[in-house]
Design a protein around this motif. Structure first.
Motif, PDB file in Angstrom:
ATOM      1  N   LYS A  24       5.597   1.297  -6.948  1.00  0.00           N
ATOM      2  CA  LYS A  24       4.601   2.131  -6.597  1.00  0.00           C
ATOM      3  C   LYS A  24       3.617   1.643  -5.690  1.00  0.00           C
ATOM      4  CE  LYS A  24       5.290   5.226 -10.656  1.00  0.00           C
ATOM      5  NZ  LYS A  24       4.618   5.844 -11.789  1.00  0.00           N
ATOM      6  N   PRO A  25       2.980   2.379  -4.918  1.00  0.00           N
ATOM      7  CA  PRO A  25       1.754   1.854  -4.018  1.00  0.00           C
ATOM      8  C   PRO A  25       0.828   1.047  -5.071  1.00  0.00           C
ATOM      9  CG  PRO A  25       2.361   4.120  -3.611  1.00  0.00           C
ATOM     10  CD  PRO A  25       2.968   3.827  -4.975  1.00  0.00           C
ATOM     11  N   ASP A  26       0.470  -0.060  -4.466  1.00  0.00           N
ATOM     12  CA  ASP A  26      -0.670  -0.932  -4.971  1.00  0.00           C
ATOM     13  C   ASP A  26      -0.265  -1.367  -6.375  1.00  0.00           C
ATOM     14  OD1 ASP A  26      -2.115  -0.891  -2.997  1.00  0.00           O
ATOM     15  OD2 ASP A  26      -3.078   1.068  -3.238  1.00  0.00           O
TER      16      ASP A  26
ATOM     17  N   GLN B 100       0.734  -1.307  -0.028  1.00  0.00           N
ATOM     18  CA  GLN B 100      -0.226   0.053   0.023  1.00  0.00           C
ATOM     19  C   GLN B 100       0.865   1.271   0.026  1.00  0.00           C
ATOM     20  OE1 GLN B 100      -2.680  -0.516   3.474  1.00  0.00           O
ATOM     21  NE2 GLN B 100      -3.593  -2.165   2.381  1.00  0.00           N
ATOM     22  N   GLU B 101       1.893   1.142   0.661  1.00  0.00           N
ATOM     23  CA  GLU B 101       2.824   2.484   0.782  1.00  0.00           C
ATOM     24  C   GLU B 101       3.734   2.496  -0.356  1.00  0.00           C
ATOM     25  OE1 GLU B 101       4.693   2.658   4.389  1.00  0.00           O
ATOM     26  OE2 GLU B 101       2.694   2.609   5.660  1.00  0.00           O
ATOM     27  N   GLY B 102       4.060   1.641  -1.075  1.00  0.00           N
ATOM     28  CA  GLY B 102       5.042   1.556  -2.011  1.00  0.00           C
ATOM     29  C   GLY B 102       6.512   1.354  -1.455  1.00  0.00           C
ATOM     30  N   MET B 103       7.556   0.906  -2.321  1.00  0.00           N
ATOM     31  CA  MET B 103       8.713   0.420  -1.633  1.00  0.00           C
ATOM     32  C   MET B 103       9.692   0.898  -2.766  1.00  0.00           C
ATOM     33  SD  MET B 103       7.534  -3.509  -0.873  1.00  0.00           S
ATOM     34  CE  MET B 103       6.435  -3.233  -2.064  1.00  0.00           C
ATOM     35  N   LEU B 104      11.040   1.400  -2.108  1.00  0.00           N
ATOM     36  CA  LEU B 104      12.165   1.594  -2.958  1.00  0.00           C
ATOM     37  C   LEU B 104      13.114   0.692  -2.718  1.00  0.00           C
ATOM     38  CD1 LEU B 104      13.864   3.188  -5.123  1.00  0.00           C
ATOM     39  CD2 LEU B 104      14.431   4.648  -3.100  1.00  0.00           C
ATOM     40  N   TRP B 105      13.682  -0.434  -3.508  1.00  0.00           N
ATOM     41  CA  TRP B 105      14.817  -1.593  -3.238  1.00  0.00           C
ATOM     42  C   TRP B 105      16.126  -1.013  -3.860  1.00  0.00           C
ATOM     43  CZ3 TRP B 105      13.636  -6.109  -0.757  1.00  0.00           C
ATOM     44  CH2 TRP B 105      12.355  -6.449  -0.441  1.00  0.00           C
ATOM     45  N   ARG B 106      16.989  -1.057  -3.133  1.00  0.00           N
ATOM     46  CA  ARG B 106      18.440  -0.777  -3.629  1.00  0.00           C
ATOM     47  C   ARG B 106      19.218  -1.791  -3.441  1.00  0.00           C
ATOM     48  NH1 ARG B 106      20.277   4.207  -0.638  1.00  0.00           N
ATOM     49  NH2 ARG B 106      21.273   2.825   0.859  1.00  0.00           N
ATOM     50  N   HIS B 107      20.113  -2.098  -4.379  1.00  0.00           N
ATOM     51  CA  HIS B 107      21.044  -3.379  -4.356  1.00  0.00           C
ATOM     52  C   HIS B 107      22.341  -2.705  -4.015  1.00  0.00           C
ATOM     53  CE1 HIS B 107      23.532  -6.608  -5.655  1.00  0.00           C
ATOM     54  NE2 HIS B 107      22.538  -7.426  -5.151  1.00  0.00           N
ATOM     55  N   GLU B 108      22.942  -2.875  -2.795  1.00  0.00           N
ATOM     56  CA  GLU B 108      23.896  -2.035  -2.379  1.00  0.00           C
ATOM     57  C   GLU B 108      25.283  -2.511  -3.044  1.00  0.00           C
ATOM     58  OE1 GLU B 108      22.973  -1.943   2.576  1.00  0.00           O
ATOM     59  OE2 GLU B 108      23.987  -3.932   1.605  1.00  0.00           O
TER      60      GLU B 108
END
Length: 347
Positions: free
Chosen positions: A271-273, A254-262
């Motif tokens: 994006k959300p949903d 619901q909030e959305g996510m940002l994934w980062r590969h270190e």
């Protein structure tokens, strides 16, 4: 636990053994601890061996604990009627052909087709008893002489064995009652026979042979069936993944996510949903990593555990105050995630 020396010697003597060596107890020199090792010799076969006293006392067979006598006694069906040796011997004593085939032969001898004992008798029977089934089968029987005698010499998947007089109608299991037919002929034969004799065995055979015939005559349909099964399997898997979503996963979606590969610096914005399950998240992470990256290879090879690792990392980041995490995970396959709702979750 201990055993008195006098009792032990009597037991050993009754079993036909000789007590060679034993250790007495420290507290009671007239007894032998049951956990101690004793050495024995068999007066019947001369075998010598060592064993724990408690193990020796637990042996209640006729051999009394002597392994060599036990091996010899196994061959005696009166002492051990169900021994492996006797079972092997029973197998060797059986007739060369399977017992089931012999049973079918005996059934055939008691049935209405007992007078048919050869291929010539079978052809004569079909000629004398004309009906639409027999008239259809007779050319197939006559044609069968030109076929190879071994199934593996025929084109694979195109021919079937068929009992001219079915086994369910007390037909013979012998080779003179067997012919090669195509999948279509096999289906037609049973269909015609059911129309003439109205037997349940032919009705069941119709359903079985019809499936084989349809696979050969219309390969596309069988491929469509496999494709439909695969689609149903994927839908079932999808339904399971949807049911397994916990509150933390739903919050992340619901909030959305940002994934980062270190290590590589790859960023994946969700994006959300825009996704529904952890599996969707994993597929996006895999799609954005280089093909040679080992984290990508790990996610592809570990189908089930990779979902769990990603879920545990999501639970760690999106947990609520009252939620206790069993396995906190600070990253998953080199990725760290943060919520797009930056006011609540920051790195």
């Amino acid at each position: 636990m201990v055993t008195l020396i006098t009792e032990l010697k009597k037991i050993v003597e009754d079993r036909g053994h000789e007590l060679v060596h034993f250790k007495v107890g420290k507290k009671n020199p007239d007894s032998v601890p049951q956990v101690s090792i004793i050495q024995l010799k068999c007066t019947h076969c001369g075998n010598s061996w060592a064993t724990r006293l408690q193990v020796y006392l637990s042996r209640t067979s006729t051999s009394g604990g002597c392994r060599q006598c036990y091996t010899k006694n196994l061959q005696n069906p009166k002492l051990y009627p169900n021994s492996p040796f006797q079972q092997r011997q029973d197998t060797l004593d059986r007739p060369a052909r399977r017992a089931g085939v012999q049973k079918l032969r005996n059934t055939n001898k008691k049935g209405q087709y007992a007078s048919i004992r050869s291929r010539e008798d079978l052809i004569k029977f079909l000629q004398q008893n004309s009906n639409k089934h027999n008239d259809y089968v007779l050319p197939l029987v006559l044609r069968d002489t030109n076929f190879p005698k071994r199934r593996n010499e025929l084109p694979p998947g195109q021919y079937s064995f068929h009992h001219v007089i079915p086994l369910h109608d007390k037909g013979s299991p012998d080779s003179w009652n067997l012919i090669y037919v195509t999948k279509e002929e096999h289906y037609v034969v049973h269909k015609l026979r059911f129309e003439v004799y109205k037997q349940q065995g032919d009705s069941m055979a119709i359903r079985a042979t019809q499936s084989d015939f349809e696979k050969v005559s219309n390969p596309a349909s069988s491929e469509e069936i496999l494709e439909a099964r695969e689609t149903a399997k994927k839908l079932s898997r999808r339904r399971t993944l949807l049911l397994r979503r916990n509150p933390q996963t739903l919050r992340a979606i619901q909030e959305g996510m940002l994934w980062r590969h270190e290590r590589t610096g790859v960023s994946v914005l969700i994006k959300p949903d825009s996704v529904e399950t952890i599996q969707d998240i994993k597929e996006l992470l895999i799609a954005n990593l280089p093909e040679e990256d080992w984290d990508r290879q790990k996610m592809l090879s570990n189908i089930s555990s990779s979902n769990n690792y990603i879920r545990q990392h999501v639970d760690t980041v999106f947990k609520t105050d009252d939620f206790k995490i069993k396995k906190p995970r600070q990253r998953a396959y080199g990725f760290v995630v943060q919520s797009l709702n930056f006011g609540k979750n920051n790195f």
